[in-house]
Design a protein around this motif. Structure first.
Motif, mmCIF file in Angstrom:
data_model
loop_
_atom_site.group_PDB
_atom_site.id
_atom_site.type_symbol
_atom_site.label_atom_id
_atom_site.label_comp_id
_atom_site.label_asym_id
_atom_site.label_seq_id
_atom_site.Cartn_x
_atom_site.Cartn_y
_atom_site.Cartn_z
ATOM 1 N N THR A 28 51.542 40.208 81.958
ATOM 2 C CA THR A 28 52.127 39.883 80.654
ATOM 3 C C THR A 28 51.164 40.215 79.529
ATOM 4 O O THR A 28 51.554 40.802 78.510
ATOM 5 C CB THR A 28 52.502 38.390 80.589
ATOM 6 O OG1 THR A 28 53.436 38.091 81.633
ATOM 7 C CG2 THR A 28 53.112 38.040 79.241
ATOM 8 N N VAL A 31 50.968 43.963 78.920
ATOM 9 C CA VAL A 31 52.087 44.474 78.127
ATOM 10 C C VAL A 31 51.887 44.127 76.654
ATOM 11 O O VAL A 31 52.125 44.952 75.759
ATOM 12 C CB VAL A 31 53.425 43.907 78.636
ATOM 13 C CG1 VAL A 31 54.572 44.296 77.701
ATOM 14 C CG2 VAL A 31 53.711 44.415 80.048
ATOM 15 N N MET A 32 51.427 42.899 76.369
ATOM 16 C CA MET A 32 51.185 42.495 74.986
ATOM 17 C C MET A 32 50.054 43.309 74.360
ATOM 18 O O MET A 32 50.072 43.606 73.161
ATOM 19 C CB MET A 32 50.875 40.995 74.913
ATOM 20 C CG MET A 32 52.074 40.108 75.204
ATOM 21 S SD MET A 32 51.796 38.346 74.831
ATOM 22 C CE MET A 32 50.601 37.920 76.117
ATOM 23 N N HIS A 35 51.418 46.542 73.254
ATOM 24 C CA HIS A 35 52.143 46.279 72.005
ATOM 25 C C HIS A 35 51.187 46.330 70.814
ATOM 26 O O HIS A 35 51.461 46.985 69.793
ATOM 27 C CB HIS A 35 52.810 44.902 72.102
ATOM 28 C CG HIS A 35 53.464 44.435 70.839
ATOM 29 N ND1 HIS A 35 54.816 44.528 70.625
ATOM 30 C CD2 HIS A 35 52.944 43.858 69.715
ATOM 31 C CE1 HIS A 35 55.105 44.037 69.432
ATOM 32 N NE2 HIS A 35 53.983 43.625 68.863
ATOM 33 N N PRO A 83 57.164 46.623 68.485
ATOM 34 C CA PRO A 83 58.480 46.418 69.112
ATOM 35 C C PRO A 83 59.112 47.705 69.609
ATOM 36 O O PRO A 83 59.762 47.714 70.671
ATOM 37 C CB PRO A 83 59.314 45.799 67.975
ATOM 38 C CG PRO A 83 58.322 45.144 67.086
ATOM 39 C CD PRO A 83 57.110 46.022 67.133
ATOM 40 N N ASN A 86 57.675 48.561 72.944
ATOM 41 C CA ASN A 86 58.239 47.678 73.966
ATOM 42 C C ASN A 86 59.671 48.067 74.303
ATOM 43 O O ASN A 86 60.077 48.028 75.474
ATOM 44 C CB ASN A 86 58.207 46.225 73.499
ATOM 45 C CG ASN A 86 56.815 45.638 73.488
ATOM 46 O OD1 ASN A 86 56.401 45.040 72.504
ATOM 47 N ND2 ASN A 86 56.073 45.809 74.571
ATOM 48 N N ALA A 89 59.537 51.200 76.422
ATOM 49 C CA ALA A 89 59.047 50.873 77.763
ATOM 50 C C ALA A 89 60.115 50.153 78.574
ATOM 51 O O ALA A 89 60.262 50.397 79.785
ATOM 52 C CB ALA A 89 57.784 50.013 77.662
ATOM 53 N N ALA A 90 60.873 49.267 77.923
ATOM 54 C CA ALA A 90 61.950 48.554 78.624
ATOM 55 C C ALA A 90 63.027 49.526 79.089
ATOM 56 O O ALA A 90 63.535 49.418 80.222
ATOM 57 C CB ALA A 90 62.555 47.493 77.699
ATOM 58 N N ASN A 105 58.948 43.586 78.771
ATOM 59 C CA ASN A 105 59.031 44.428 77.575
ATOM 60 C C ASN A 105 60.265 44.093 76.737
ATOM 61 O O ASN A 105 60.198 44.072 75.506
ATOM 62 C CB ASN A 105 59.047 45.902 77.962
ATOM 63 C CG ASN A 105 57.662 46.463 78.172
ATOM 64 O OD1 ASN A 105 56.931 46.746 77.220
ATOM 65 N ND2 ASN A 105 57.291 46.614 79.435
ATOM 66 N N LEU A 108 59.595 40.824 74.838
ATOM 67 C CA LEU A 108 58.730 41.046 73.676
ATOM 68 C C LEU A 108 59.471 41.791 72.568
ATOM 69 O O LEU A 108 59.279 41.513 71.379
ATOM 70 C CB LEU A 108 57.477 41.818 74.086
ATOM 71 C CG LEU A 108 56.405 41.019 74.818
ATOM 72 C CD1 LEU A 108 55.259 41.926 75.236
ATOM 73 C CD2 LEU A 108 55.877 39.898 73.938
ATOM 74 N N PHE A 109 60.314 42.749 72.958
ATOM 75 C CA PHE A 109 61.092 43.513 71.982
ATOM 76 C C PHE A 109 62.002 42.580 71.176
ATOM 77 O O PHE A 109 62.030 42.631 69.945
ATOM 78 C CB PHE A 109 61.917 44.578 72.705
ATOM 79 C CG PHE A 109 62.855 45.337 71.806
ATOM 80 C CD1 PHE A 109 62.380 46.291 70.924
ATOM 81 C CD2 PHE A 109 64.219 45.085 71.848
ATOM 82 C CE1 PHE A 109 63.245 46.990 70.092
ATOM 83 C CE2 PHE A 109 65.101 45.781 71.018
ATOM 84 C CZ PHE A 109 64.609 46.734 70.137
ATOM 85 N N ASN A 112 59.926 39.777 69.079
ATOM 86 C CA ASN A 112 59.194 40.284 67.918
ATOM 87 C C ASN A 112 60.101 40.775 66.803
ATOM 88 O O ASN A 112 59.629 41.018 65.692
ATOM 89 C CB ASN A 112 58.238 41.400 68.344
ATOM 90 C CG ASN A 112 56.927 40.863 68.864
ATOM 91 O OD1 ASN A 112 56.069 40.442 68.096
ATOM 92 N ND2 ASN A 112 56.784 40.832 70.184
#
Length: 257
Positions: A28, A31-32, A35, A83, A86, A89-90, A105, A108-109, A112
């Motif tokens: 996690t 991934v952040m 970002h 964002p 993310n 990536a998602a 992802n 977070l998208f 944010n």
């Protein structure tokens, strides 16, 4: 640029080792970090200078030495970069069948883009409102929106626990939003300084703010206003005025610039 690790974050990682959640926590935070690196690249592209990246309990935060950007398009580039990365990536993870990568992802998208300060969506909306309605109106609107949304998610999480239907996603969202709202700090109102320093004064009134070695120019920066001209009188240790600074010099030399 410095890398900073919050003591509470370090404790979280130690606890996760004994609870079996270290792998997910590391993933996690990775991934952040990506970002925030997207924000870093965008900041460098528009001429801003990074100060540090902090690994905090409620996320990874990029700190900039200078947050003043005098172009709405540059603002959008800076705050939308994270964002968008993310989201991309998602989408890629969904096509490849990587469920965990997709879930984190996408979370977070979505988070944010919520209009909550200091999240990217909240900052983007505040910048747009500042350009349209003025900094003061934008600050009031986003302060209310941030608290209400964070409280709404917290209420939903508490209701779920009360009804015996604990939703971990809502609970995590509530903790994330409340954590960011409660721990967010702003040295000065960037939008207000941008508006004030670029606005033609309506009066000839002058406000003099005295600062010294122990009292930074941040005090003077907070006093910049469209209603008058602000001048900083810099005083040495013996009480003598050594220099007078205009508004642009105050803003450029204030901490964080």
């Amino acid at each position: 640029m410095k890398l900073r690790l919050s003591p509470l974050t370090a404790v979280m990682f130690v606890i996760s080792i004994f609870t079996g959640g270290a792998r997910m926590l590391i993933f996690t935070y990775a991934v952040m970090t990506v970002h925030e690196l997207a924000h870093l690249i965008a900041a460098l592209a528009i001429g801003l200078r990074p100060e540090s990246i902090e690994f905090a309990p409620f996320g990874v935060h990029l700190r900039l030495k200078n947050k003043i950007v005098r172009s709405l398009s540059d603002e959008m580039i800076l705050y939308a970069a994270g964002p968008l990365v993310n989201g991309a990536a998602a989408f890629a993870a969904l096509r490849l069948g990587w469920e965990n990568v997709y879930a984190i992802n996408m979370a977070l998208f979505v988070m944010n883009l919520l209009p909550v300060l200091p999240l990217d969506g909240g900052i983007i909306l505040k910048r747009i409102l500042s350009y349209r309605l003025g900094a003061s109106a934008a600050r009031r609107a986003l302060s209310v929106t941030s608290v209400l949304l964070a409280a709404a998610f917290a209420a939903a999480a508490v209701l779920g626990i009360y009804l015996g239907r604990v939703n971990l996603s809502i609970l995590a969202m509530a903790l994330f939003l409340l954590g960011n709202v409660l721990t967010s700090k702003e040295k000065y109102d960037v939008d207000f300084i941008i508006a004030a320093s670029g606005t033609k004064k309506k009066t000839n009134r002058v406000r003099v703010v005295v600062v010294d070695r122990d009292n930074s120019l941040l005090k003077a920066a907070k006093n910049v206003s469209p209603s008058c001209t602000t001048i900083a009188a810099v005083m040495d240790g013996e009480g003598r005025i050594t220099e007078l600074l205009g508004e642009r010099e105050i803003i450029e030399r204030a901490p964080g610039q």
